[in-house]
Design a protein around this motif. Structure first.
Motif, PDB file in Angstrom:
ATOM      1  N   UNK A   2       0.834  -1.203   0.000  1.00  0.00           N
ATOM      2  CA  UNK A   2       0.000   0.000   0.000  1.00  0.00           C
ATOM      3  C   UNK A   2       0.872   1.258   0.000  1.00  0.00           C
ATOM      4  N   UNK A   3       0.451   2.242  -0.734  1.00  0.00           N
ATOM      5  CA  UNK A   3       1.084   3.559  -0.835  1.00  0.00           C
ATOM      6  C   UNK A   3       2.468   3.529  -1.485  1.00  0.00           C
ATOM      7  N   UNK A   4       2.835   2.473  -2.166  1.00  0.00           N
ATOM      8  CA  UNK A   4       4.130   2.398  -2.858  1.00  0.00           C
ATOM      9  C   UNK A   4       3.898   2.808  -4.307  1.00  0.00           C
ATOM     10  N   UNK A   5       4.667   3.784  -4.773  1.00  0.00           N
ATOM     11  CA  UNK A   5       4.503   4.320  -6.120  1.00  0.00           C
ATOM     12  C   UNK A   5       5.442   3.658  -7.137  1.00  0.00           C
ATOM     13  N   UNK A   6       6.393   2.862  -6.682  1.00  0.00           N
ATOM     14  CA  UNK A   6       7.384   2.248  -7.574  1.00  0.00           C
ATOM     15  C   UNK A   6       6.741   1.092  -8.333  1.00  0.00           C
ATOM     16  N   UNK A   7       7.275   0.774  -9.549  1.00  0.00           N
ATOM     17  CA  UNK A   7       6.696  -0.335 -10.338  1.00  0.00           C
ATOM     18  C   UNK A   7       6.936  -1.684  -9.657  1.00  0.00           C
ATOM     19  N   UNK A   8       5.905  -2.528  -9.700  1.00  0.00           N
ATOM     20  CA  UNK A   8       5.970  -3.850  -9.065  1.00  0.00           C
ATOM     21  C   UNK A   8       6.489  -4.859 -10.099  1.00  0.00           C
TER      22      UNK A   8
END
Length: 178
Positions: A2-8
């Motif tokens: 949650x709240x992570x903006x980096x690409x998965x």
């Protein structure tokens, strides 16, 4: 996360039972997840030991060498092992040849080389010898090989070998008839 903006772009297994289902994380979070993840979590020491032993044989049943996996099936025979590089030694090979040739009549001395040239085993019928001769003649005829001298010499040796084998087989057949 949650709240992570980096690409998965990195996957991590969801559980021990479903290793083909994944969570997807960024590099930072997959490292954090993997550092906390314990494959053996919730297993007793005995279960862990059993799991490790099963992994040694890729979860397949195993048995002692030389024993059959199926009841009533014949056990391992050394003669059944092909050893073209003679890794197991010449004695094993000669024993295997004796077992293989048991009950087979001895090749006449006069036919050993001609049969080897034709690539035929003993005993052989005239029909088998003719069929083998025809196939070798087609393969090694100089006209089929652009006048190659080696093919011509090979064909000559094939002709001589077939003549010897044919003469032996026809004389043997005449002796049986007479």
């Amino acid at each position: 996360m949650p709240n992570c903006e980096k690409p998965a772009g990195y996957r991590a297994p969801r559980s021990r039972e479903t290793l083909n289902q994944y969570y997807w994380f960024c590099l930072e979070h997959v490292r954090e997840y993997n550092a906390r993840w314990d494959y053996y979590k919730g297993m007793s020491p005995g279960q862990i030991e059993a799991h490790l032993r099963a992994d040694i044989a890729w979860d397949r049943p195993s048995w002692a060498f030389g024993q059959s996996a199926k009841p009533g099936k014949q056990t391992f025979q050394e003669e059944d092992v092909l050893d073209p590089l003679d890794i197991l030694g010449q004695n094993r090979r000669s024993r295997a040849e004796r077992v293989k040739n048991r009950g087979r009549p001895e090749t006449p001395d006069a036919l050993r080389e001609p049969l080897a040239t034709l690539g035929l085993p003993w005993p052989v019928t005239l029909e088998d010898a003719k069929a083998r001769y025809r196939s070798l003649a087609r393969k090694h005829h100089p006209d089929a090989n652009n006048g190659d001298k080696r093919s011509e010499e090979r064909l000559k040796s094939i002709n001589v070998a077939f003549t010897v084998v044919r003469a032996h087989l026809t004389s043997r057949d005449l002796e049986k008839a007479g």
